[in-house]
Design a protein around this motif. Structure first.
Motif, PDB file in Angstrom:
ATOM      1  N   SER A 283       0.848  -1.187   0.000  1.00 26.60           N
ATOM      2  CA  SER A 283       0.000   0.000   0.000  1.00 26.60           C
ATOM      3  C   SER A 283       0.890   1.245   0.000  1.00 26.60           C
ATOM      4  O   SER A 283       2.085   1.180  -0.263  1.00 26.60           O
ATOM      5  CB  SER A 283      -0.991   0.005   1.172  1.00 26.60           C
ATOM      6  OG  SER A 283      -0.404   0.450   2.374  1.00 26.60           O
ATOM      7  N   VAL A 284       0.343   2.389   0.309  1.00 25.94           N
ATOM      8  CA  VAL A 284       1.120   3.631   0.373  1.00 25.94           C
ATOM      9  C   VAL A 284       0.799   4.337   1.674  1.00 25.94           C
ATOM     10  O   VAL A 284      -0.220   4.081   2.308  1.00 25.94           O
ATOM     11  CB  VAL A 284       0.796   4.560  -0.830  1.00 25.94           C
ATOM     12  CG1 VAL A 284       1.187   3.911  -2.143  1.00 25.94           C
ATOM     13  CG2 VAL A 284      -0.687   4.952  -0.845  1.00 25.94           C
ATOM     14  N   GLY A 285       1.694   5.244   2.074  1.00 23.78           N
ATOM     15  CA  GLY A 285       1.365   6.114   3.180  1.00 23.78           C
ATOM     16  C   GLY A 285       0.246   7.049   2.759  1.00 23.78           C
ATOM     17  O   GLY A 285       0.210   7.511   1.614  1.00 23.78           O
ATOM     18  N   THR A 286      -0.673   7.347   3.660  1.00 19.91           N
ATOM     19  CA  THR A 286      -1.844   8.137   3.292  1.00 19.91           C
ATOM     20  C   THR A 286      -1.963   9.394   4.139  1.00 19.91           C
ATOM     21  O   THR A 286      -1.416   9.478   5.248  1.00 19.91           O
ATOM     22  CB  THR A 286      -3.136   7.314   3.423  1.00 19.91           C
ATOM     23  OG1 THR A 286      -3.172   6.688   4.713  1.00 19.91           O
ATOM     24  CG2 THR A 286      -3.224   6.261   2.339  1.00 19.91           C
ATOM     25  N   ILE A 287      -2.692  10.363   3.595  1.00 23.16           N
ATOM     26  CA  ILE A 287      -2.928  11.646   4.251  1.00 23.16           C
ATOM     27  C   ILE A 287      -4.411  11.761   4.568  1.00 23.16           C
ATOM     28  O   ILE A 287      -5.256  11.611   3.679  1.00 23.16           O
ATOM     29  CB  ILE A 287      -2.504  12.807   3.333  1.00 23.16           C
ATOM     30  CG1 ILE A 287      -1.003  12.725   3.019  1.00 23.16           C
ATOM     31  CG2 ILE A 287      -2.854  14.150   3.967  1.00 23.16           C
ATOM     32  CD1 ILE A 287      -0.579  13.599   1.854  1.00 23.16           C
ATOM     33  N   LEU A 288      -4.740  12.011   5.821  1.00 23.34           N
ATOM     34  CA  LEU A 288      -6.129  12.243   6.224  1.00 23.34           C
ATOM     35  C   LEU A 288      -6.406  13.735   6.284  1.00 23.34           C
ATOM     36  O   LEU A 288      -5.660  14.496   6.911  1.00 23.34           O
ATOM     37  CB  LEU A 288      -6.411  11.632   7.600  1.00 23.34           C
ATOM     38  CG  LEU A 288      -6.277  10.128   7.776  1.00 23.34           C
ATOM     39  CD1 LEU A 288      -6.764   9.725   9.169  1.00 23.34           C
ATOM     40  CD2 LEU A 288      -7.026   9.365   6.704  1.00 23.34           C
ATOM     41  N   VAL A 289      -7.482  14.152   5.628  1.00 24.45           N
ATOM     42  CA  VAL A 289      -7.980  15.519   5.694  1.00 24.45           C
ATOM     43  C   VAL A 289      -9.445  15.438   6.098  1.00 24.45           C
ATOM     44  O   VAL A 289     -10.236  14.761   5.438  1.00 24.45           O
ATOM     45  CB  VAL A 289      -7.824  16.251   4.347  1.00 24.45           C
ATOM     46  CG1 VAL A 289      -8.516  17.611   4.394  1.00 24.45           C
ATOM     47  CG2 VAL A 289      -6.348  16.418   3.988  1.00 24.45           C
TER      48      VAL A 289
ATOM     49  N   LYS B 134      -8.598  18.964  -4.304  1.00 18.53           N
ATOM     50  CA  LYS B 134      -8.247  20.299  -3.853  1.00 18.53           C
ATOM     51  C   LYS B 134      -8.577  20.456  -2.373  1.00 18.53           C
ATOM     52  O   LYS B 134      -9.593  19.946  -1.896  1.00 18.53           O
ATOM     53  CB  LYS B 134      -8.991  21.342  -4.679  1.00 18.53           C
ATOM     54  CG  LYS B 134      -8.525  21.418  -6.139  1.00 18.53           C
ATOM     55  CD  LYS B 134      -9.253  22.527  -6.879  1.00 18.53           C
ATOM     56  CE  LYS B 134      -8.753  22.609  -8.327  1.00 18.53           C
ATOM     57  NZ  LYS B 134      -9.433  23.691  -9.093  1.00 18.53           N
ATOM     58  N   ILE B 135      -7.707  21.173  -1.665  1.00 18.18           N
ATOM     59  CA  ILE B 135      -7.921  21.404  -0.243  1.00 18.18           C
ATOM     60  C   ILE B 135      -7.776  22.890   0.042  1.00 18.18           C
ATOM     61  O   ILE B 135      -7.069  23.606  -0.676  1.00 18.18           O
ATOM     62  CB  ILE B 135      -6.934  20.594   0.626  1.00 18.18           C
ATOM     63  CG1 ILE B 135      -5.482  20.927   0.255  1.00 18.18           C
ATOM     64  CG2 ILE B 135      -7.192  19.101   0.482  1.00 18.18           C
ATOM     65  CD1 ILE B 135      -4.454  20.238   1.138  1.00 18.18           C
ATOM     66  N   PRO B 136      -8.436  23.399   1.092  1.00 13.89           N
ATOM     67  CA  PRO B 136      -8.337  24.822   1.422  1.00 13.89           C
ATOM     68  C   PRO B 136      -6.911  25.225   1.800  1.00 13.89           C
ATOM     69  O   PRO B 136      -6.097  24.396   2.232  1.00 13.89           O
ATOM     70  CB  PRO B 136      -9.289  24.976   2.609  1.00 13.89           C
ATOM     71  CG  PRO B 136     -10.199  23.793   2.533  1.00 13.89           C
ATOM     72  CD  PRO B 136      -9.386  22.688   1.951  1.00 13.89           C
ATOM     73  N   ALA B 137      -6.616  26.506   1.690  1.00 13.46           N
ATOM     74  CA  ALA B 137      -5.271  27.007   1.981  1.00 13.46           C
ATOM     75  C   ALA B 137      -4.868  26.731   3.422  1.00 13.46           C
ATOM     76  O   ALA B 137      -3.705  26.389   3.700  1.00 13.46           O
ATOM     77  CB  ALA B 137      -5.213  28.509   1.692  1.00 13.46           C
ATOM     78  N   ALA B 138      -5.807  26.862   4.371  1.00 14.94           N
ATOM     79  CA  ALA B 138      -5.470  26.603   5.773  1.00 14.94           C
ATOM     80  C   ALA B 138      -5.091  25.142   5.990  1.00 14.94           C
ATOM     81  O   ALA B 138      -4.173  24.829   6.754  1.00 14.94           O
ATOM     82  CB  ALA B 138      -6.646  26.980   6.671  1.00 14.94           C
ATOM     83  N   VAL B 139      -5.789  24.231   5.310  1.00 20.92           N
ATOM     84  CA  VAL B 139      -5.461  22.804   5.406  1.00 20.92           C
ATOM     85  C   VAL B 139      -4.116  22.534   4.747  1.00 20.92           C
ATOM     86  O   VAL B 139      -3.327  21.713   5.220  1.00 20.92           O
ATOM     87  CB  VAL B 139      -6.580  21.947   4.774  1.00 20.92           C
ATOM     88  CG1 VAL B 139      -6.201  20.472   4.787  1.00 20.92           C
ATOM     89  CG2 VAL B 139      -7.896  22.166   5.512  1.00 20.92           C
ATOM     90  N   GLU B 140      -3.836  23.226   3.656  1.00 23.94           N
ATOM     91  CA  GLU B 140      -2.541  23.099   2.989  1.00 23.94           C
ATOM     92  C   GLU B 140      -1.401  23.436   3.942  1.00 23.94           C
ATOM     93  O   GLU B 140      -0.398  22.722   4.016  1.00 23.94           O
ATOM     94  CB  GLU B 140      -2.499  24.020   1.772  1.00 23.94           C
ATOM     95  CG  GLU B 140      -1.163  24.060   1.053  1.00 23.94           C
ATOM     96  CD  GLU B 140      -0.960  22.879   0.136  1.00 23.94           C
ATOM     97  OE1 GLU B 140       0.207  22.487  -0.063  1.00 23.94           O
ATOM     98  OE2 GLU B 140      -1.953  22.339  -0.364  1.00 23.94           O
ATOM     99  N   ARG B 141      -1.548  24.515   4.688  1.00 27.98           N
ATOM    100  CA  ARG B 141      -0.510  24.904   5.653  1.00 27.98           C
ATOM    101  C   ARG B 141      -0.364  23.849   6.745  1.00 27.98           C
ATOM    102  O   ARG B 141       0.759  23.495   7.148  1.00 27.98           O
ATOM    103  CB  ARG B 141      -0.848  26.263   6.259  1.00 27.98           C
ATOM    104  CG  ARG B 141      -0.736  27.424   5.273  1.00 27.98           C
ATOM    105  CD  ARG B 141      -0.808  28.757   5.985  1.00 27.98           C
ATOM    106  NE  ARG B 141      -2.130  28.991   6.560  1.00 27.98           N
ATOM    107  CZ  ARG B 141      -3.136  29.574   5.906  1.00 27.98           C
ATOM    108  NH1 ARG B 141      -2.983  29.964   4.649  1.00 27.98           N
ATOM    109  NH2 ARG B 141      -4.312  29.767   6.514  1.00 27.98           N
TER     110      ARG B 141
END
Length: 366
Positions: free
Chosen positions: A296-302, A328-335
């Motif tokens: 599998s791969v490492g994953t990112i939770l948003v 796409k994710i919001p700028a605050a989540v990006e930070r």
């Protein structure tokens, strides 16, 4: 009185809370492992990444030391895969799943042997393995010399011992009998099944009994019998299916914010027994579990669900974490994502002198 119906969002937040993914914890590592139901660890670095994600303060040396002190252990347990668990949980889990593993082996491979013959072979092998740590190659030779078809893991309980299965030595190539490494078992199948059910619900509930059985690798009737001996509360999901849970286990408000988290490969929250919580959107499942990658791969939770993947790389003194975002994710989540990723790359490559986060938007993980 009808049971309360839990929405998918409520189940998502309950699972995140119980897996310590809503906020980092100060629990000890053994207690954390009991809380989350162990960590799937056939790829050794996964344990370190998950503990970093869950704990306020964690260093690689912390897990190495606990393995050496025999306070936590790695063994072939749930679903016949290697898991990292507390030493206290090892024998109850092993005894709880052991008969089911033996029954499966007999049904699948063992028709040319009687149960008495297999037990005799296993007893001789167990005696032969007593007294030392065995490298994988020699262990395989011993198993072949006793029988070419005996699946020793179902009869002879073995622990993967350090430095095998650590960050710096990832191969599962050193083993010792569990009875020697942590002492003999004082558990039985019934007590083990009851513990497995409590660990599953404590870490993944509320859930169907079929989910708990799938996670453990036992038949549903056995898990139901354990449930009948356990005090439980009952709910329904949005499709009307019964869910069971431990009394007073957390059920956060569905509006509870979920921070960005980076999960390791083969994380148990992404497997099919957890589909009810919608951690892994079905559209992204082929991007996470694919025949193109071995584990599998490492994953990112948003906001509590998979929204991307990550991979750490090092070349000389330079360390890079590459993150791929599926949406796409919001700028605050990006930070927030960049901050979390920067922390993880520093954790996994502590000897590097420069670090960077490289990010792309794409339909497929790199």
């Amino acid at each position: 009185m009808s049971e309360r119906v839990l929405s998918a969002r409520e189940l998502n937040r309950a699972l995140l809370a119980r897996q310590l993914l809503l906020k980092r914890s100060s629990l000890s590592v053994p207690r954390l492992l009991e809380q989350v139901g162990g960590i799937q660890a056939q790829y050794a670095p996964s344990s370190y990444v998950r503990l970093w994600t869950n704990l306020k303060r964690f260093r690689m040396a912390d897990l190495d030391r606990l393995l050496e002190q025999r306070k936590v252990v790695q063994g072939t347990l749930m679903r016949s895969t290697i898991h990292l668990v507390s030493a206290a949980d090892y024998w109850p889990i092993a005894e709880g799943i052991g008969p089911s593993r033996q029954e499966w082996w007999h049904h699948t491979f063992g028709k040319e042997f009687s149960r008495e013959e297999i037990e005799g072979i296993a007893a001789r092998l167990d005696a032969k393995l007593t007294g030392r740590v065995w490298p994988r190659k020699e262990l395989d030779q011993q198993m072949r010399s006793h029988s070419t078809t005996v699946w020793s893991g179902a009869w002879v309980a073995l622990i993967r011992v350090p430095p095998s299965g650590t960050w710096r030595r990832r191969r599962a190539d050193l083993f010792q009998r569990a009875a020697e490494w942590i002492g003999p078992s004082r558990a039985d199948e019934q007590a083990g099944l009851e513990l497995l059910l409590r660990r599953y619900l404590g870490g993944f509930g509320p859930a169907r009994l079929a989910d708990a059985a799938n996670w453990a690798g036992v038949d549903v009737p056995k898990m139901k019998a354990a449930a009948d001996r356990t005090t439980l509360r009952r709910f329904r999901d949005e499709e009307g299916r019964e869910l069971v849970d431990l009394p007073r286990a957390p059920l956060p408000d569905p509006s509870t914010p979920a921070p960005v988290r980076l999960l390791p490969t083969w994380d148990a929250t992404l497997l099919v027994h957890c589909r009810r919580a919608r951690i892994l959107p079905e559209a992204y499942r082929p991007l996470v579990f694919s025949i193109k990658v071995p584990h599998s791969v490492g994953t990112i939770l948003v906001d509590g669900s998979v929204a991307g993947s990550w991979r750490a790389e090092a070349s000389g003194a330079k360390a890079v974490i590459r993150i791929t975002i599926f949406e796409k994710i919001p700028a605050a989540v990006e930070r927030e994502l960049r901050e979390e990723a920067a922390g993880l790359i520093r954790f996994v490559e502590p000897e590097a002198s420069s670090y960077s986060v490289v990010r792309k938007l794409g339909a497929e993980p790199e």
